[in-house]
Write an enzyme that holds these catalytic residues in place. Sequence first.
Site, PDB file in Angstrom:
ATOM      1  N   LYS A 177      38.369 -35.709 -58.918  1.00  0.00           N
ATOM      2  CA  LYS A 177      37.434 -36.839 -58.970  1.00  0.00           C
ATOM      3  C   LYS A 177      37.107 -37.210 -60.408  1.00  0.00           C
ATOM      4  O   LYS A 177      37.045 -38.398 -60.756  1.00  0.00           O
ATOM      5  CB  LYS A 177      36.148 -36.483 -58.229  1.00  0.00           C
ATOM      6  CG  LYS A 177      36.273 -36.605 -56.722  1.00  0.00           C
ATOM      7  CD  LYS A 177      35.402 -37.733 -56.220  1.00  0.00           C
ATOM      8  CE  LYS A 177      35.782 -38.086 -54.794  1.00  0.00           C
ATOM      9  NZ  LYS A 177      34.731 -38.800 -54.074  1.00  0.00           N
ATOM     10  N   GLU A 248      29.552 -33.583 -53.657  1.00  0.00           N
ATOM     11  CA  GLU A 248      30.866 -33.851 -53.066  1.00  0.00           C
ATOM     12  C   GLU A 248      31.235 -32.802 -52.025  1.00  0.00           C
ATOM     13  O   GLU A 248      31.173 -31.592 -52.295  1.00  0.00           O
ATOM     14  CB  GLU A 248      31.928 -33.865 -54.181  1.00  0.00           C
ATOM     15  CG  GLU A 248      33.340 -34.131 -53.706  1.00  0.00           C
ATOM     16  CD  GLU A 248      33.565 -35.576 -53.280  1.00  0.00           C
ATOM     17  OE1 GLU A 248      34.550 -35.820 -52.562  1.00  0.00           O
ATOM     18  OE2 GLU A 248      32.777 -36.445 -53.679  1.00  0.00           O
ATOM     19  N   ASP A 249      31.616 -33.243 -50.854  1.00  0.00           N
ATOM     20  CA  ASP A 249      32.228 -32.402 -49.822  1.00  0.00           C
ATOM     21  C   ASP A 249      31.385 -31.184 -49.443  1.00  0.00           C
ATOM     22  O   ASP A 249      31.888 -30.068 -49.294  1.00  0.00           O
ATOM     23  CB  ASP A 249      33.636 -31.957 -50.258  1.00  0.00           C
ATOM     24  CG  ASP A 249      34.646 -33.086 -50.129  1.00  0.00           C
ATOM     25  OD1 ASP A 249      34.281 -34.144 -49.583  1.00  0.00           O
ATOM     26  OD2 ASP A 249      35.800 -32.921 -50.555  1.00  0.00           O
ATOM     27  N   ASP A 272      30.372 -38.953 -50.428  1.00  0.00           N
ATOM     28  CA  ASP A 272      30.759 -38.965 -49.016  1.00  0.00           C
ATOM     29  C   ASP A 272      29.844 -39.871 -48.204  1.00  0.00           C
ATOM     30  O   ASP A 272      30.295 -40.578 -47.298  1.00  0.00           O
ATOM     31  CB  ASP A 272      30.723 -37.549 -48.438  1.00  0.00           C
ATOM     32  CG  ASP A 272      31.638 -36.601 -49.196  1.00  0.00           C
ATOM     33  OD1 ASP A 272      32.833 -36.893 -49.281  1.00  0.00           O
ATOM     34  OD2 ASP A 272      31.138 -35.590 -49.714  1.00  0.00           O
ATOM     35  N   ASN A 418      40.845 -38.977 -44.287  1.00  0.00           N
ATOM     36  CA  ASN A 418      41.779 -38.450 -45.280  1.00  0.00           C
ATOM     37  C   ASN A 418      42.062 -36.988 -44.988  1.00  0.00           C
ATOM     38  O   ASN A 418      41.213 -36.297 -44.433  1.00  0.00           O
ATOM     39  CB  ASN A 418      41.149 -38.550 -46.682  1.00  0.00           C
ATOM     40  CG  ASN A 418      41.561 -39.813 -47.411  1.00  0.00           C
ATOM     41  OD1 ASN A 418      42.714 -40.217 -47.354  1.00  0.00           O
ATOM     42  ND2 ASN A 418      40.605 -40.423 -48.095  1.00  0.00           N
TER      43      ASN A 418
END
Length: 603
Positions: A177, A248-249, A272, A418
Site C-alpha cells: 500500500k 488496514e485489513d 477497507d 479481491n
Amino acid sequence: MSDGNDSRRNSMELIGTRAGTAMPIEMRQALHLKGLVPSSIENFSKQELRAYQQLMSKSTSLEKYEFLASLRSLNVNLFFRLVLNHFKDIAPIIYTPTVGEACLNYSHIYPFLYPFKTSIGLFITLSDTENMDMVIDNYRQLMADPIDPEITVITDGSRILGLGDLGVNGMGIPVGKLQLYVAAAGLNPGRTLPIVLDFGTNSEQYLNDPLYLGTRERRPDDNTFYEATERVLQALHRAFPGLLVQFEDFSTSHAFGLLDKWRQKMLCFNDDIQGTGCVILGGFISAVKQAGIPAKDQRILFFGAGSAGVGVARQLVDYFVVDHKMPRDKAGALFWFVDSRGLITANRGDVLTKQKTRFARHDNGDVQCGTLEDALEYVKPTALIGLSTVHSAFSEKILRRMNEINAQSRPIIFPLSNPETKAECTFEEAMRCTDNRVLFASGTAFTEYTIPGTDDIRIPGQGNNMYVFPAIGLGAVLCKPDWITDTMFYAVAKALANSRNEEEKAGDELYPRIERIREVSAQLAAAFITQAVREGLVKEAHWRDIVSANMPCTQDDDTTGSSVDGQFSKRVLGEVKTLMWKPAASVEQYIVESITNPNVDEM
C-alpha cells in the site's frame, strides 16, 4: 549525524553504489572504482529498460514480485521510475492480486525480498507494546536522519484481502500500500512506515509451519487487543504528532471498533471501510447517470456484509441523501444485504452484529431468503454488488436474471472481491450474460473484452481503492486536518466521477484509466484539501488562504454536506502537483537529492 552505520549510509560510496552504471566518471575516480566496474556510463532510462526486461523475463507473478521487492530494497529511485512508467503492468504485481500470493508465502520468502535492509518496518508483538518508546527509538536509530514519518499503514494480519488470518505474513499489505501511496500520489518514500501488529494468529496452518516468522500464539481477547493497540497508537501519536494512520485489513469488528474510537482523536482512516466505499461511490455515481433509471428507483442488493460491504453501503446512502435530497431513512431503504445465512432481516432469528443491524430489513413480513438467488427474485435489484469473497457467486443464471430484470435499463454489476480467485464474476461473464449492456466495476483487474463480431473493445471498470486512498493520504499529509470527515470522502468520490475525460465517458467507462493515476490523484487530493478547508478543519494558513482566495466557500456553516461537489481551483491543483514526490530524472539530480534527503532510500 551519528557515527558507524549511519555515516556509511550517508556516504558518497553508498550513493554511488545506488547510482550503479549511471555513476559519473568523477565519482568513480573519487571512489577508486576505475577498472572495477563496466566502463559504460548510462543514463537512468537505460537502467530502467534493463530492469523492465529482467522483470518481464520472470515466468510467474510471484517471481516478478520478488524481483521488484529486491529492486526496491537496492534502488528506490529506479524502482519508482519503473513503476511510474509501467504502472498498469506493475501495480497488479506490487499490490493486488499478486500481493495476496506473496502474503500467503511471506514467511518463506521474506529474507529474499529485502536483502539490502535490516528492516522494512515495525513488527510489534504484544510484549513490545509495553515498551513502545524503545521500539520507536530503534526505528529512529535505523534512519539516516531523524525525519519523522508522515504516514503509516498498520495491520494485524487478521483479515488479509479475502484470504483470512495470515498473522505476521500480512506485512506484505502495508508495504504494498505504501508503495502505491508513493507511486500514485507522490508521498515521500523515505517518510512512510509499514507496521504489522504481530499479536498471534488463529490459523492452524501458520501455527504449525516451522518457517512461520510470527508469534506462535492464538490471538488475544478483545480487551487485550484494544489495550495493546491503544498503547501502540498513543506512542506513535506521541512520537510523531502529525502522522497519518491508515488502518488496514483488521477483522470486521476490530476495524469498526478502531475507527469509531480514533477517527476524531487522531488523523486516521480505514481504507477497507471508507476507502472502498469512496471508490465504489465514485463509480456508482457514473453508473447511475448511465443506467437509464432514476436514482430514486434504484434497488441495490449487496452480497457480503463485512466491513467493506457495510462501508460501501454507508457511503452510497450519502449519495442519495446529498445529491438527490432523499431523507436518510428512505435512502437506506434502497439497500438489501445477503450474508452467508441469506437476506439480512430483523426477524431472521439470529443475533446480528452492529454493522449488519443498520441495514437489516424490517419490511419483509414473513419472507426470508436463504440464498442469493432467492433474494434476487425477492428484491429484483437494479444493482448487484459483491463483497463476499465467494468466487463465481454471480453465476451465469444470476447474471442472466439481472439482465432480464433490468430489460428497460442497464444492469449495474460490481463484483468487488479481491483477489481474482475471490471475485464474484469476471468482466467477460458479465458482458456475455447481459447482452453487453452491463455497467461493470470489479475489485481486481480484468482484461478488455471485444464484443463478438465487432471491433468494439470495452474496458472494464476497476473499483480499486488505489484510485482514492493515495490521494486521501496525500491530501491529509499536506493540509493535516483535525480529522477526516465523511464529507471529505464524499468530495473525493465526486472528484473521481468528475475526473473521467471525454474518451473515457464515450466508452461507458466508469473510472479514469489507470495510466492517468498521478493526474487523477492530484485532482482528488485537491478536492480533499478544498473540502477540509471549507469545513474549517485545517489550521495551516497556507492552505486556507489558497482555497479562500481561489474558490469562495459556498457551503453552509453547519457543513452538512448539502453542497459537497468535489470541486477545486487550478491554483490548489497546481500547488498539490508541485509538492508531489517523484523519482530523480538524472543521476545528477539523484546525487543532490540523496545528499539533501538521505532517508529516501531507507524505508
